[in-house]
Design a protein around this motif. Structure first.
Motif, short mmCIF file in Angstrom:
data_model
loop_
_atom_site.label_atom_id
_atom_site.label_comp_id
_atom_site.label_asym_id
_atom_site.label_seq_id
_atom_site.Cartn_x
_atom_site.Cartn_y
_atom_site.Cartn_z
N VAL A 56 0.37 -1.22 0.05
CA VAL A 56 -0.50 0.41 -0.09
C VAL A 56 1.05 1.39 0.40
O VAL A 56 0.37 2.59 -1.00
CB VAL A 56 -1.28 -0.45 1.31
CG1 VAL A 56 -1.80 1.40 1.36
CG2 VAL A 56 -1.92 -0.73 1.22
N GLN A 57 2.19 1.33 0.94
CA GLN A 57 3.39 2.68 0.74
C GLN A 57 3.40 2.51 -0.10
O GLN A 57 3.28 3.79 -0.95
CB GLN A 57 4.20 2.70 2.09
CG GLN A 57 4.86 3.42 2.24
CD GLN A 57 5.83 2.88 2.94
OE1 GLN A 57 6.32 1.63 3.30
NE2 GLN A 57 6.92 4.25 3.56
N ALA A 58 3.60 1.17 -0.46
CA ALA A 58 5.14 1.98 -2.30
C ALA A 58 3.32 2.16 -3.23
O ALA A 58 3.75 3.17 -4.57
CB ALA A 58 5.01 0.42 -2.58
N ARG A 59 2.65 1.44 -3.35
CA ARG A 59 1.77 2.24 -4.01
C ARG A 59 1.20 3.77 -3.75
O ARG A 59 1.27 4.23 -4.85
CB ARG A 59 0.16 1.10 -4.72
CG ARG A 59 -0.32 1.28 -5.14
CD ARG A 59 -1.84 1.48 -5.27
NE ARG A 59 -2.04 -0.39 -6.10
CZ ARG A 59 -2.44 -1.23 -5.92
NH1 ARG A 59 -3.60 -1.16 -5.14
NH2 ARG A 59 -1.89 -2.47 -6.42
N ILE A 60 1.07 4.43 -3.00
CA ILE A 60 0.21 5.58 -2.61
C ILE A 60 2.08 6.26 -3.26
O ILE A 60 1.92 7.66 -3.52
CB ILE A 60 0.04 5.78 -0.69
CG1 ILE A 60 -0.92 5.06 -0.62
CG2 ILE A 60 0.03 6.94 -1.06
CD1 ILE A 60 -1.27 5.60 0.49
N SER A 61 2.80 5.54 -2.76
CA SER A 61 4.04 6.76 -3.33
C SER A 61 4.54 6.47 -4.62
O SER A 61 4.65 8.11 -5.16
CB SER A 61 5.48 6.03 -2.58
OG SER A 61 5.32 6.24 -1.12
N ARG A 62 4.24 5.85 -5.29
CA ARG A 62 4.20 5.75 -6.73
C ARG A 62 3.15 6.80 -7.71
O ARG A 62 3.12 7.51 -8.16
CB ARG A 62 3.69 4.23 -8.06
CG ARG A 62 5.53 3.76 -7.91
CD ARG A 62 4.77 2.58 -8.49
NE ARG A 62 5.06 1.33 -7.31
CZ ARG A 62 4.15 0.36 -7.40
NH1 ARG A 62 2.89 0.27 -7.82
NH2 ARG A 62 4.15 -0.58 -6.56
N ILE A 63 2.06 7.07 -7.03
CA ILE A 63 1.18 7.77 -7.68
C ILE A 63 1.13 9.32 -7.26
O ILE A 63 0.90 10.08 -7.72
CB ILE A 63 0.24 7.52 -6.21
CG1 ILE A 63 -0.58 6.28 -6.93
CG2 ILE A 63 -1.36 8.96 -6.98
CD1 ILE A 63 -2.82 5.70 -6.51
N ILE A 64 1.72 9.56 -6.05
CA ILE A 64 2.02 11.10 -5.28
C ILE A 64 3.46 11.42 -6.17
O ILE A 64 3.23 12.61 -6.51
CB ILE A 64 2.96 10.94 -3.48
CG1 ILE A 64 1.61 10.34 -3.23
CG2 ILE A 64 3.72 12.08 -3.51
CD1 ILE A 64 1.87 10.33 -1.30
N LEU A 65 4.63 10.06 -6.19
CA LEU A 65 5.70 10.91 -7.41
C LEU A 65 4.54 10.89 -9.03
O LEU A 65 5.01 11.93 -9.51
CB LEU A 65 6.58 9.51 -7.58
CG LEU A 65 7.58 9.77 -8.05
CD1 LEU A 65 8.23 11.11 -7.38
CD2 LEU A 65 8.50 8.80 -8.63
N GLU A 66 3.72 10.12 -9.67
CA GLU A 66 2.84 11.09 -10.57
C GLU A 66 2.54 12.24 -11.15
O GLU A 66 2.75 12.95 -11.50
CB GLU A 66 2.07 8.94 -11.00
CG GLU A 66 2.34 8.63 -12.10
CD GLU A 66 2.50 7.09 -12.42
OE1 GLU A 66 0.77 7.78 -12.61
OE2 GLU A 66 2.24 5.66 -11.94
N ARG A 67 1.53 12.18 -9.94
CA ARG A 67 1.06 13.70 -10.29
C ARG A 67 2.23 14.78 -9.07
O ARG A 67 1.85 15.59 -9.77
CB ARG A 67 -0.41 13.73 -8.41
CG ARG A 67 -1.03 12.19 -9.26
CD ARG A 67 -2.17 12.34 -8.45
NE ARG A 67 -3.28 11.40 -9.12
CZ ARG A 67 -4.56 10.75 -8.55
NH1 ARG A 67 -4.45 11.49 -6.83
NH2 ARG A 67 -5.15 9.80 -8.88
N SER A 68 3.12 14.34 -9.01
CA SER A 68 3.88 15.24 -8.55
C SER A 68 4.50 16.14 -10.27
O SER A 68 5.67 16.88 -9.58
CB SER A 68 5.44 15.29 -6.90
OG SER A 68 5.94 14.32 -7.69
N LYS A 69 5.08 15.04 -11.18
CA LYS A 69 5.79 15.68 -12.09
C LYS A 69 4.83 16.58 -12.67
O LYS A 69 4.10 17.10 -13.07
CB LYS A 69 6.30 14.49 -12.90
CG LYS A 69 7.21 13.76 -12.06
CD LYS A 69 7.09 12.68 -13.23
CE LYS A 69 8.08 11.47 -12.50
NZ LYS A 69 8.45 10.17 -13.40
#
Length: 69
Positions: A56-69
């Motif tokens: 769950v943490q990895a998925r949330i981190s990936r989503i945050i990274l994608e949206r912050s670009k």
């Protein structure tokens, strides 16, 4: 002796199998017509195991990274 493979015939069989699977998936009673939103309050993180929490943490981190670009 070497075996010969009729690739077009094999490809046609695989295509038929894929078509059957797609057709079955289209008529599946388990398919949800509408996605329902899950609230974080409803999830019990305390009873989840470590691997699940890390996923769950990895998925949330990936989503945050994608949206912050």
């Amino acid at each position: 002796m070497a075996r010969t493979v009729n690739y077009p015939k094999r490809a046609e069989k695989i295509k038929e199998m894929i078509d059957d699977l797609v057709q079955e998936m289209g008529h599946s009673p388990h398919r949800m017509a509408k996605k329902s939103k899950i609230k974080l309050i409803d999830i019990d993180f305390e009873s989840a195991d470590l691997v699940t929490l890390m996923q769950v943490q990895a998925r949330i981190s990936r989503i945050i990274l994608e949206r912050s670009k």
